[in-house]
Motif scaffolding. Structure first.
Motif, PDB file in Angstrom:
ATOM      1  N   GLN A  19      -9.411   0.865   2.554  1.00  0.00           N
ATOM      2  CA  GLN A  19      -9.147   1.003   1.130  1.00  0.00           C
ATOM      3  C   GLN A  19      -8.339  -0.158   0.573  1.00  0.00           C
ATOM      4  O   GLN A  19      -8.546  -0.584  -0.569  1.00  0.00           O
ATOM      5  CB  GLN A  19      -8.403   2.315   0.855  1.00  0.00           C
ATOM      6  CG  GLN A  19      -8.255   2.626  -0.625  1.00  0.00           C
ATOM      7  CD  GLN A  19      -9.581   2.714  -1.332  1.00  0.00           C
ATOM      8  OE1 GLN A  19     -10.422   3.537  -0.975  1.00  0.00           O
ATOM      9  NE2 GLN A  19      -9.801   1.883  -2.341  1.00  0.00           N
ATOM     10  N   PHE A  20      -7.434  -0.710   1.354  1.00  0.00           N
ATOM     11  CA  PHE A  20      -6.613  -1.824   0.881  1.00  0.00           C
ATOM     12  C   PHE A  20      -7.463  -3.076   0.685  1.00  0.00           C
ATOM     13  O   PHE A  20      -7.341  -3.770  -0.331  1.00  0.00           O
ATOM     14  CB  PHE A  20      -5.479  -2.082   1.871  1.00  0.00           C
ATOM     15  CG  PHE A  20      -4.503  -0.948   1.963  1.00  0.00           C
ATOM     16  CD1 PHE A  20      -3.422  -0.867   1.093  1.00  0.00           C
ATOM     17  CD2 PHE A  20      -4.663   0.053   2.908  1.00  0.00           C
ATOM     18  CE1 PHE A  20      -2.521   0.197   1.163  1.00  0.00           C
ATOM     19  CE2 PHE A  20      -3.777   1.126   2.994  1.00  0.00           C
ATOM     20  CZ  PHE A  20      -2.710   1.193   2.116  1.00  0.00           C
ATOM     21  N   LEU A  21      -8.349  -3.348   1.648  1.00  0.00           N
ATOM     22  CA  LEU A  21      -9.247  -4.501   1.514  1.00  0.00           C
ATOM     23  C   LEU A  21     -10.267  -4.284   0.403  1.00  0.00           C
ATOM     24  O   LEU A  21     -10.607  -5.221  -0.330  1.00  0.00           O
ATOM     25  CB  LEU A  21      -9.976  -4.757   2.838  1.00  0.00           C
ATOM     26  CG  LEU A  21      -9.224  -5.555   3.893  1.00  0.00           C
ATOM     27  CD1 LEU A  21     -10.035  -5.620   5.181  1.00  0.00           C
ATOM     28  CD2 LEU A  21      -8.927  -6.972   3.399  1.00  0.00           C
ATOM     29  N   VAL A  36      -2.806   0.825  -4.546  1.00  0.00           N
ATOM     30  CA  VAL A  36      -3.101   1.761  -3.450  1.00  0.00           C
ATOM     31  C   VAL A  36      -1.822   2.088  -2.694  1.00  0.00           C
ATOM     32  O   VAL A  36      -1.560   3.254  -2.356  1.00  0.00           O
ATOM     33  CB  VAL A  36      -4.162   1.177  -2.495  1.00  0.00           C
ATOM     34  CG1 VAL A  36      -4.342   2.083  -1.271  1.00  0.00           C
ATOM     35  CG2 VAL A  36      -5.492   1.011  -3.213  1.00  0.00           C
ATOM     36  N   LEU A  37      -1.017   1.076  -2.427  1.00  0.00           N
ATOM     37  CA  LEU A  37       0.255   1.284  -1.720  1.00  0.00           C
ATOM     38  C   LEU A  37       1.203   2.149  -2.543  1.00  0.00           C
ATOM     39  O   LEU A  37       1.888   3.023  -1.999  1.00  0.00           O
ATOM     40  CB  LEU A  37       0.897  -0.066  -1.400  1.00  0.00           C
ATOM     41  CG  LEU A  37       2.105  -0.039  -0.464  1.00  0.00           C
ATOM     42  CD1 LEU A  37       1.718   0.529   0.901  1.00  0.00           C
ATOM     43  CD2 LEU A  37       2.677  -1.444  -0.288  1.00  0.00           C
ATOM     44  N   VAL A  74      -5.256  -9.110  -6.521  1.00  0.00           N
ATOM     45  CA  VAL A  74      -3.917  -8.855  -5.970  1.00  0.00           C
ATOM     46  C   VAL A  74      -3.335  -7.507  -6.394  1.00  0.00           C
ATOM     47  O   VAL A  74      -2.532  -6.906  -5.662  1.00  0.00           O
ATOM     48  CB  VAL A  74      -2.945  -9.990  -6.354  1.00  0.00           C
ATOM     49  CG1 VAL A  74      -3.323 -11.288  -5.660  1.00  0.00           C
ATOM     50  CG2 VAL A  74      -2.911 -10.189  -7.863  1.00  0.00           C
ATOM     51  N   LEU A  75      -3.715  -7.012  -7.572  1.00  0.00           N
ATOM     52  CA  LEU A  75      -3.178  -5.725  -8.022  1.00  0.00           C
ATOM     53  C   LEU A  75      -3.726  -4.554  -7.209  1.00  0.00           C
ATOM     54  O   LEU A  75      -3.073  -3.519  -7.093  1.00  0.00           O
ATOM     55  CB  LEU A  75      -3.503  -5.504  -9.508  1.00  0.00           C
ATOM     56  CG  LEU A  75      -2.666  -6.266 -10.535  1.00  0.00           C
ATOM     57  CD1 LEU A  75      -3.197  -6.003 -11.936  1.00  0.00           C
ATOM     58  CD2 LEU A  75      -1.196  -5.872 -10.437  1.00  0.00           C
ATOM     59  N   GLY A  76      -4.929  -4.708  -6.660  1.00  0.00           N
ATOM     60  CA  GLY A  76      -5.601  -3.614  -5.978  1.00  0.00           C
ATOM     61  C   GLY A  76      -4.803  -2.980  -4.858  1.00  0.00           C
ATOM     62  O   GLY A  76      -4.463  -1.774  -4.922  1.00  0.00           O
ATOM     63  N   PRO A  77      -4.470  -3.723  -3.806  1.00  0.00           N
ATOM     64  CA  PRO A  77      -3.726  -3.111  -2.697  1.00  0.00           C
ATOM     65  C   PRO A  77      -2.326  -2.662  -3.095  1.00  0.00           C
ATOM     66  O   PRO A  77      -1.789  -1.717  -2.494  1.00  0.00           O
ATOM     67  CB  PRO A  77      -3.680  -4.226  -1.636  1.00  0.00           C
ATOM     68  CG  PRO A  77      -4.016  -5.486  -2.351  1.00  0.00           C
ATOM     69  CD  PRO A  77      -4.866  -5.114  -3.510  1.00  0.00           C
TER      70      PRO A  77
END
Length: 434
Positions: free
Chosen positions: A348-350, A364-365, A358-361
């Motif tokens: 999911q992070f990738l 998720v975090l 850059v905002l994606g992971p």
């Protein structure tokens, strides 16, 4: 349309129980969520979001808000809307559940969820035995054991890793409730029923038999037992429960492995085979037979997703274009086995890095990490076990892309958030669970 407070609480609680017990099943759960939303629209004045609740609601809705923020990056408007629709429940759940947090009984809801889901799975196991006797005969004689869990999950209509993620939480919750009943000195009959539900829930996890699930359920058991032991100062009780629970888990696991010899191979040679072929799976003779579910395939996918993500920083390729772009990259890098089966990122992070940059992971975090924060702040091992389960599951899969992962996390995150708000405000619930 007028309704008494008592009636509203009953209907509201009924919806929570029904949604919790159907999270595994996409169509009935979707219709229940839709009806839940419509019901609460008629009584929207009952929704009251405090400042803390609003912050939590925004955090739970953050994957939806990120898609909305970067919607312009989609190549297709229609596909962008389709992708956005998947995460709408991450807005509905926190808005409604956190806005009515005083009405929710965490303990009762959890009890209904564990008992009902376990009974449903017993029914599906019996159905599998009678409807697919040829599979039972084959597996009993040790033939094609590698497919057993996937065939069973497919008979229910859900992907095996997703099903087992749900079942792991059910099993950990069953142990949590069992320990609470032992601690509160409930009647021996109730303790025995809880013990039986726990054993059955663990057996079903082993039946589906996915690798991350087995790891997560054992870690979850340890977290729950450790928290229980930390609260107990009676050495005799601690030793007794350790021996009984540990003996049951080891005994069920041993008996299962005796009839499923493939487990030894699956968790050793199969998982770690051909690690020297990362990014070169086509050099393996019949990779779909030898490494379809092996770690080397996942690592090859992750390597490709990482390389492609770096080419599309800082905003990614768009929510609707992640998988098509990744499949095209497989073809460009001559990874035809991966392209043929159109493997998604399985991380999911990738996946979020590829789609949103850059905002994606980070989002998720934030989403998953806040569940961990609630568990730590409440000193609640079950909530922290859920965090650990969902975090590790998303290292090897991408559950915030799937209905079963989105609704599972959004619903329970909202329930955990309501429990946290109750503890912070010392509220006694008014819920009357059916």
């Amino acid at each position: 349309m007028t309704i008494s407070e008592k009636q509203f609480n009953k209907v509201f609680s009924f919806f929570l129980v029904a949604i919790a017990c159907t999270l595994i099943f996409r169509k009935p759960c979707t219709w229940l969520i839709f009806a839940f939303a419509i019901f609460n629209m008629f009584y929207f004045k009952k929704i009251k979001l405090s400042r803390k609740a609003l912050i939590l609601a925004i955090t739970i809705a953050s994957p939806f808000l990120l898609e909305l923020l970067l919607f312009w990056n989609n190549d297709s408007f229609a596909q962008g809307i389709k992708s956005l629709e998947k995460t709408v429940s991450l807005v509905l759940f926190p808005l409604i559940i956190l806005g009515n947090y005083k009405r929710i009984s965490f303990q009762k809801l959890l009890q209904f969820y564990v008992n009902s889901t376990t009974l449903v799975m017993i029914a599906f196991v019996l159905r599998f035995v009678f409807v697919f006797p040829e599979h039972i005969t084959k597996y009993w004689h040790g033939i094609h054991l590698w497919e057993m869990g996937y065939v069973f999950a497919n008979s229910i209509g859900i992907h095996a890793p997703a099903l087992n993620m749900h079942l792991v939480f059910v099993s950990i919750s069953a142990l949590y409730l069992l320990m609470q009943r032992c601690q509160s000195k409930k009647k021996i009959g109730l303790v025995f029923i809880s013990f039986l539900i726990f054993v059955i829930s663990f057996f079903v996890v082993l039946l589906v038999n996915t690798r991350m699930a087995l790891f997560n359920v054992l870690v979850g058991y340890l977290l729950v037992l450790f928290s229980f032991f930390a609260a107990q100062f009676d050495l005799k009780k601690v030793l007794l429960y350790t021996v009984v629970i540990g003996g049951v888990v080891c005994g069920v696991l041993f008996l299962f492995i005796q009839k499923n010899s493939y487990m030894k191979e699956k968790y050793s040679t199969v998982t770690f085979a051909y690690m020297d072929k990362v990014g070169k799976l086509d050099e393996i003779d019949h990779p779909e037979i030898k490494v379809f579910n092996s770690l080397v395939t996942r690592v090859s996918i992750w390597q490709s997703a990482w390389e492609l993500s770096l080419q599309h920083l800082p905003f990614g390729v768009g929510a609707s274009d992640g998988k098509p772009e990744l499949v095209n990259y497989y073809k460009q890098t001559n990874q035809y086995f991966l392209a043929k089966y159109a493997f998604p990122t399985h991380n999911q992070f990738l996946d979020s890095l590829l789609k949103f940059g850059v905002l994606g992971p980070l989002v998720v975090l934030l989403f998953i990490g806040t569940i961990g924060y609630l568990g730590i702040d409440l000193k609640n091992a079950l909530i922290f076990a859920f965090f650990f389960l969902f975090f590790t599951s998303n290292l090897t899969d991408d559950f915030l892309l799937r209905f079963d992962g989105i609704t599972f996390s959004g619903f329970w995150f909202s329930i955990f958030g309501s429990f946290w708000l109750q503890q912070k405000s010392n509220v006694h619930t008014t819920s009357e669970v059916l």
